[in-house]
Design an enzyme around this catalytic site. Structure first.
Site, short mmCIF file in Angstrom:
data_model
loop_
_atom_site.label_atom_id
_atom_site.label_comp_id
_atom_site.label_asym_id
_atom_site.label_seq_id
_atom_site.Cartn_x
_atom_site.Cartn_y
_atom_site.Cartn_z
N GLU A 177 0.87 -1.19 0.00
CA GLU A 177 0.00 0.00 0.00
C GLU A 177 0.90 1.24 0.00
O GLU A 177 1.78 1.37 0.85
CB GLU A 177 -0.93 -0.02 1.22
CG GLU A 177 -1.67 1.27 1.49
CD GLU A 177 -2.51 1.79 0.33
OE1 GLU A 177 -3.36 1.05 -0.17
OE2 GLU A 177 -2.28 2.95 -0.09
N GLY A 179 -6.68 0.59 4.15
CA GLY A 179 -8.10 0.94 4.26
C GLY A 179 -8.57 1.68 3.01
O GLY A 179 -9.76 1.73 2.73
N THR A 222 -9.46 4.33 -0.13
CA THR A 222 -10.37 5.47 -0.25
C THR A 222 -11.53 5.32 0.72
O THR A 222 -11.92 6.26 1.41
CB THR A 222 -10.92 5.55 -1.69
OG1 THR A 222 -9.83 5.58 -2.59
CG2 THR A 222 -11.81 6.76 -1.89
N GLU A 269 -26.28 19.40 -12.49
CA GLU A 269 -26.21 18.02 -13.04
C GLU A 269 -26.48 18.07 -14.54
O GLU A 269 -27.44 18.68 -14.99
CB GLU A 269 -27.24 17.13 -12.32
CG GLU A 269 -27.50 15.79 -12.97
CD GLU A 269 -26.26 14.91 -13.14
OE1 GLU A 269 -25.56 14.70 -12.14
OE2 GLU A 269 -26.01 14.46 -14.27
N ARG A 317 -15.52 9.15 -10.79
CA ARG A 317 -14.16 8.71 -10.48
C ARG A 317 -13.64 7.86 -11.63
O ARG A 317 -14.42 7.27 -12.36
CB ARG A 317 -14.16 7.91 -9.17
CG ARG A 317 -14.55 8.79 -7.98
CD ARG A 317 -14.55 8.04 -6.68
NE ARG A 317 -13.26 7.53 -6.29
CZ ARG A 317 -12.33 8.23 -5.62
NH1 ARG A 317 -12.56 9.49 -5.30
NH2 ARG A 317 -11.19 7.68 -5.28
N ALA A 346 -17.60 -0.03 -2.28
CA ALA A 346 -16.70 -0.78 -1.41
C ALA A 346 -17.13 -2.23 -1.27
O ALA A 346 -16.29 -3.15 -1.30
CB ALA A 346 -16.65 -0.12 -0.04
N HIS A 396 -43.14 -6.35 15.34
CA HIS A 396 -43.96 -5.14 15.36
C HIS A 396 -43.62 -4.33 16.60
O HIS A 396 -43.47 -4.90 17.68
CB HIS A 396 -45.44 -5.51 15.39
CG HIS A 396 -46.32 -4.30 15.52
ND1 HIS A 396 -46.56 -3.47 14.45
CD2 HIS A 396 -46.99 -3.79 16.58
CE1 HIS A 396 -47.35 -2.48 14.85
NE2 HIS A 396 -47.63 -2.65 16.14
P1 FAD Z 1 -9.48 2.03 -2.91
O1 FAD Z 1 -10.28 2.06 -1.71
O2 FAD Z 1 -9.32 3.28 -3.71
O3 FAD Z 1 -8.03 1.50 -2.49
C1 FAD Z 1 -6.99 1.41 -3.39
C2 FAD Z 1 -5.71 1.53 -2.62
O4 FAD Z 1 -4.62 1.21 -3.50
C3 FAD Z 1 -5.43 2.94 -2.12
O5 FAD Z 1 -5.21 2.90 -0.74
C4 FAD Z 1 -4.19 3.39 -2.87
O6 FAD Z 1 -3.34 4.20 -2.10
C5 FAD Z 1 -3.52 2.05 -3.18
N1 FAD Z 1 -2.64 2.08 -4.35
C6 FAD Z 1 -2.92 2.57 -5.58
N2 FAD Z 1 -1.89 2.36 -6.42
C7 FAD Z 1 -0.94 1.71 -5.70
C8 FAD Z 1 0.34 1.22 -6.01
N3 FAD Z 1 0.88 1.34 -7.22
N4 FAD Z 1 1.04 0.62 -5.03
C9 FAD Z 1 0.51 0.47 -3.78
N5 FAD Z 1 -0.70 0.93 -3.45
C10 FAD Z 1 -1.42 1.52 -4.39
N6 FAD Z 1 -18.65 3.00 -1.44
C11 FAD Z 1 -19.59 2.36 -0.71
O7 FAD Z 1 -19.78 1.16 -0.90
N7 FAD Z 1 -20.32 3.01 0.24
C12 FAD Z 1 -20.16 4.32 0.48
O8 FAD Z 1 -20.83 4.88 1.34
C13 FAD Z 1 -19.20 5.04 -0.28
N8 FAD Z 1 -18.99 6.35 -0.06
C14 FAD Z 1 -18.02 7.00 -0.77
C15 FAD Z 1 -17.82 8.35 -0.54
C16 FAD Z 1 -16.84 9.04 -1.23
C17 FAD Z 1 -16.64 10.51 -0.97
C18 FAD Z 1 -16.01 8.34 -2.16
C19 FAD Z 1 -14.92 9.06 -2.90
C20 FAD Z 1 -16.22 7.00 -2.41
C21 FAD Z 1 -17.23 6.32 -1.72
N9 FAD Z 1 -17.46 4.96 -1.95
C22 FAD Z 1 -18.43 4.32 -1.24
C23 FAD Z 1 -16.69 4.20 -2.95
C24 FAD Z 1 -15.59 3.38 -2.26
O9 FAD Z 1 -14.76 4.23 -1.52
C25 FAD Z 1 -14.79 2.62 -3.31
O10 FAD Z 1 -15.65 1.90 -4.14
C26 FAD Z 1 -13.82 1.65 -2.63
O11 FAD Z 1 -12.92 2.35 -1.81
C27 FAD Z 1 -13.05 0.87 -3.68
O12 FAD Z 1 -12.15 0.03 -3.05
P2 FAD Z 1 -10.81 -0.41 -3.77
O13 FAD Z 1 -10.10 -1.32 -2.83
O14 FAD Z 1 -11.08 -0.87 -5.14
O15 FAD Z 1 -9.97 0.95 -3.96
#
Ligand code: FAD
Length: 468
Positions: A32, A37, A39, A199, A267, A314, A438
């Site tokens: 990482e 954890g 995004t 929008e 995104r 997520a 209920h």
């Molecule tokens: P990420 O969580 O983005 O994790 C990817 C990780 O990879 C990051 O920590 C990054 O630093 C790391 N990384 C990237 N490139 C490299 C590399 N070359 N080497 C090492 N590490 C690297 N989803 C929901 O389900 N419910 C919600 O309520 C929700 N609310 C959201 C609110 C906001 C404001 C945002 C922006 C998103 C929200 N989401 C929500 C979407 C959710 O955050 C993402 O769908 C989820 O985090 C995706 O998980 P992921 O593991 O694919 O990527």
């Protein structure tokens, strides 16, 4: 020795994949580059929900307190304290993720990682050999090229900036009426900020059932949020009064003035500089191309979550992570997107799973719809959350449940029952004959199913809109 698995990216896709692979006996390394954890935990799901929870509580106290016989003199909020709590919650949960990785024997490497060869990843200044690699690099804000609207951590921000504001602005314009834009609109409006949403499409929340999206829009309008749909933000310019935004709206050109502009226009997958090209890993519409087993075009290289998925959530990333890990470890698992719930943490909140009535019709179903207003549900009257409804979409042939859409009350916590119903191919009969406690808002699900036939008990026949 067990299989060696290297995971790139420690978000909900990557860390869940790492834990599942370790549970199944793999020797796992998780790289990482920023914070474990991802995004979701650090700049997405969790911090936004801490703020939306406080916003909801504040609004409840303000609007419903007196109705419930509770009077809080000088009710106020402290933005700095709220932000501190947000950071505390994130740090607490980040500690939990670190502990879980450790207790499952996952080796953590801090640093940027890239594919070095098929069977090797470069991370933290060393080459780590792997029998299988899982890419889970996530996504980042997609910022359209609008003159004057380049994020600058000051007056033009993305969700990252919105989650670390030192103080609330007096006014904010939000470009993008999707889930993220609407959640921030609800948070800011609850705390008295003047909010305008711009929008491009004809309606906000285009991926959500139209009726539910309309109810949410109206409820935000009642909090003072102004919406421009079918509208395009053309440019932003800085002046003495803040930002002046030029918007091509349905009614013609409009000039808006706001202290801040939040760009929430979507995104894009993070796929640059991770060595995809060197290995020949195929991409598709900017995402890493995967099949239902989360395999990429290169053997033993998998991809999960926002960098590969067509649904950026997520819980989708985590499930895809489990599917990839299970396939690597010899369990044939495929990804099923049919029961992915959507949740919108506005106040009121909304949640949805399965097909909307429009999509069900397009898919060739003979559609039946049952609706039950929360105003007729006892528990909702108790809590004062009477503005919402439950809507069930089913196929008329056997009564199979195709979609469940809820707005108001504990919509998001209730949607799991809808997902389970769809997963088990439950019929309206089975929804009706499942006895719920209920008084609960869940009773409205059974009533909505009954309303599909005009037979809801707690609604006069004339008010039961069924059919299509
Ligand atoms: P990420 O969580 O983005 O994790 C990817 C990780 O990879 C990051 O920590 C990054 O630093 C790391 N990384 C990237 N490139 C490299 C590399 N070359 N080497 C090492 N590490 C690297 N989803 C929901 O389900 N419910 C919600 O309520 C929700 N609310 C959201 C609110 C906001 C404001 C945002 C922006 C998103 C929200 N989401 C929500 C979407 C959710 O955050 C993402 O769908 C989820 O985090 C995706 O998980 P992921 O593991 O694919 O990527």
């Amino acid at each position: 020795m067990g299989k060696r698995v290297v995971v790139i990216g420690g978000g909900p896709g990557g860390y869940v994949a790492a834990i599942r692979a370790a549970q199944l006996g793999a020797a796992v390394t998780l790289a990482e580059k920023d914070k474990f954890g991802g995004t979701c935990l650090n700049a997405g799901c969790i911090p936004t929900k801490v703020l939306s929870h406080s916003a909801g509580l504040y609004t409840e106290m303000k609007n419903k307190g007196p109705l419930m016989g509770i009077f809080a003199d000088n009710l106020r909020f402290d933005w700095a304290a709220l932000m501190k709590r947000k950071n505390d919650v994130v740090n607490y949960l980040a500690g939990g993720v670190a502990g879980l990785l450790q207790s499952n024997g996952v080796e953590r490497v801090a640093g940027e990682a890239r594919l070095a060869a098929n069977g090797a990843v470069e991370a933290g200044g060393r080459i780590i050999e792997a029998d299988a690699i899982i890419i889970a690099t996530g996504s980042e804000p997609a910022v359209p090229p609008i003159p004057g609207a380049v994020p600058n951590q000051d007056d033009v921000i993305t969700s990252d900036g919105a989650l670390s504001l030192d103080a609330l602005p007096r006014s904010i314009a939000i470009a993008g009426g999707g889930v993220i834009g609407m959640e921030f609109a609800s948070i800011f409006a609850s705390f008295g900020v003047e909010v305008t949403v711009i929008e491009m499409l004809p309606r906000v929340l285009p991926n959500i059932d139209a009726e539910i999206a309309d109810i949410l829009r109206c409820s935000l309008e009642s909090k003072g949020v102004v919406f421009y749909t079918n509208a395009r933000l053309n440019s932003a310019a800085r002046g003495a009064n803040g930002l002046t935004l030029n918007v091509a709206a349905e009614t013609g050109a409009v000039e808006l003035v706001a202290d801040k502009l939040l760009i929430a226009t979507g995104r894009r997958p993070r796929t640059q500089n991770i060595g995809l090209e060197s290995l020949g890993v195929a991409t598709e519409h900017g995402r890493i191309a995967v099949n239902e087993r989360m395999e990429t075009s290169v053997k033993n290289v998998y991809a999960v979550g926002d960098c590969a998925s067509h649904i950026l959530l997520a819980h989708v990333a985590s499930r895809e992570g489990e599917v990839a890990a299970e396939n690597i470890m010899g369990h044939g698992t495929v990804m099923d997107y049919k029961t992915v719930p959507s949740a919108i943490y506005t106040s009121p909140a909304a949640a949805s799973v399965g097909l909307s009535d429009g999509d069900a019709r397009k898919a060739g179903h003979r559609v039946r719809v049952g609706r039950f207003p929360l105003a007729a549900n006892g528990k909702s009257v108790v809590t004062g959350d009477t503005g919402g409804m439950v809507k069930i979409v089913s196929d008329d042939r056997y009564g199979e449940v195709l979609g469940v859409h809820i707005v108001g009350g504990p919509a998001i916590d209730m949607i799991g029952e809808g997902g389970l119903a769809i997963r088990l191919e439950a019929t309206l009969d089975e929804i009706v004959s499942t006895i719920r406690a209920h008084p609960t808002v869940g009773e409205a699900l059974g009533e909505a199913a009954l309303a599909s036939w005009g037979k809801a008990v707690h609604l006069p026949p004339a008010r039961q809109r069924q059919g299509g």
